[in-house]
Motif scaffolding. Structure first.
Motif, PDB file in Angstrom:
ATOM      1  N   LYS A  97       0.812  -1.215   0.000  1.00 38.60           N
ATOM      2  CA  LYS A  97       0.000   0.000   0.000  1.00 38.60           C
ATOM      3  C   LYS A  97       0.846   1.266   0.000  1.00 38.60           C
ATOM      4  O   LYS A  97       0.450   2.283  -0.593  1.00 38.60           O
ATOM      5  CB  LYS A  97      -0.964   0.005   1.182  1.00 38.60           C
ATOM      6  N   ALA A 117      -4.726   3.837   1.220  1.00 36.11           N
ATOM      7  CA  ALA A 117      -4.886   2.598   0.459  1.00 36.11           C
ATOM      8  C   ALA A 117      -4.731   1.406   1.388  1.00 36.11           C
ATOM      9  O   ALA A 117      -3.969   1.461   2.368  1.00 36.11           O
ATOM     10  CB  ALA A 117      -3.857   2.516  -0.666  1.00 36.11           C
ATOM     11  N   PHE A 131      -8.994   2.015  -2.211  1.00 36.80           N
ATOM     12  CA  PHE A 131      -8.466   3.372  -2.026  1.00 36.80           C
ATOM     13  C   PHE A 131      -9.548   4.264  -1.434  1.00 36.80           C
ATOM     14  O   PHE A 131     -10.695   4.242  -1.894  1.00 36.80           O
ATOM     15  CB  PHE A 131      -8.003   3.959  -3.365  1.00 36.80           C
TER      16      PHE A 131
END
Length: 329
Positions: A97, A117, A131
């Protein structure tokens, strides 16, 4: 409340792969704040990644929302509404992420703020990404030289008039503050000079919070709410909404001798700053050399200088000197 809590009833970082599977057990439609990006077994990875970046860019330029990369294969009805249901479409990726956010920030300009994220691992080792995008305070954003926006449940290239509007938009409330000379009285060897201050919010849809207001004056003693203050008074307001101005009356009591020692001039400044608004100051200098006792119908007869609603960043050192001179009385 965050978009993740609104849509999934969970914080983004508390989501699991099973949560997304459960979410798509029933048909879900895309909305202004929710966009699906499936990962079909055919097609180019870069094209799929670009589609996600366009979606994020569009939400930054709109109201924010959620993008699910690895959603079920979408369907679109005759009216153009997009929905998804069924099996997720996880894919192989070496990105985590943090790395994917860094990649997004390198491709969308200006730099995104408030983008989160979460990578959700599938049992087979593949993954999907969710997201969470906040409405940007730095819009418009662009990706590959195009500005995107979320309209009618779809990500589209923003028309010129919307780009122009975004470029002109102000994301903080516009707060203004003024002082007016209202009346002059005599009480023995002292002049009592009455003023009214007003602070108001000109932004119809944006409230300001925790507004701090400071009055600085000299020479003399300020009388506010039956209390006396020597040159400095500070107050605060929790919320300032459009159409609900704050107005206060106060007086400045100055002796004949003290007024004469300062060339019959008095100075007043009002400064204000809120949680959402920048610091501003309004400065006034009055001359009472040719004073008349009673109500003041036209304060311009007494004004020597007036500089209103100037941002602190725009205030010159000369203006700072004037404020400091007031404090030195």
């Amino acid at each position: 409340m965050s978009y993740s809590h609104t849509i999934f009833n969970k914080d983004l970082y508390a989501l699991t792969y099973n949560d997304l599977e459960d979410f798509f057990n029933t048909t879900k439609e895309e909305t202004l704040n929710l966009e699906f990006k499936s990962y079909a077994s055919t097609g180019n990875h870069n094209d799929k990644e670009n589609a996600v970046l366009k979606a994020i860019c569009g939400l930054l330029n709109s109201e924010g929302g959620i993008v699910i990369w690895g959603a079920p294969i979408e369907t679109r009805d005759a009216q153009g509404n997009t929905s998804a249901q069924g099996a997720l479409t996880p894919f192989q990726t070496t990105l985590d992420k943090d790395r994917i956010i860094n990649k997004i920030n390198s491709l969308i300009t200006p730099l995104t703020v408030g983008l989160r994220a979460e990578k959700l691992d599938a049992p087979n080792g593949d993954a999907i990404f969710v997201f969470e995008v906040e409405k940007s305070k730095n819009k418009p954003h662009q990706f590959k030289n195009n500005y995107f926006i979320r309209l009618d449940g779809q990500t589209k290239i923003a028309p010129h008039y919307l780009i122009e509007a975004m470029m002109k938009s102000v994301n903080f409330p516009i707060i203004r503050g003024h002082i007016r000379l209202k009346r002059i009285e005599i009480d023995g060897q002292h002049y009592i000079i009455h003023f009214r201050s007003i602070i108001y919010n000109t932004s119809k849809f944006t409230n300001d919070l925790n507004l701090n207001i400071t009055l600085i004056s000299g020479p003399g003693i300020m009388h506010i709410n039956r209390k006396q203050f020597s040159g400095f008074y500070e107050s605060s307001v929790e919320i300032l909404s459009h159409g609900r101005p704050i107005s206060d009356d106060f007086s400045l009591v100055v002796s004949r001798t003290e007024l004469s020692q300062h060339q019959n001039e008095i100075n007043i400044a009002i400064s204000f700053v809120g949680e959402k608004s920048p610091s501003k100051v309004s400065n006034y200098k009055y001359s009472l050399a040719n004073r008349s006792i009673g109500n003041v119908d036209d304060e311009n007869l007494y004004l020597l200088e007036k500089n209103e609603n100037r941002m602190s960043s725009d205030v010159s050192s000369d203006s700072d000197d004037k404020v400091n001179s007031i404090l030195d009385y």
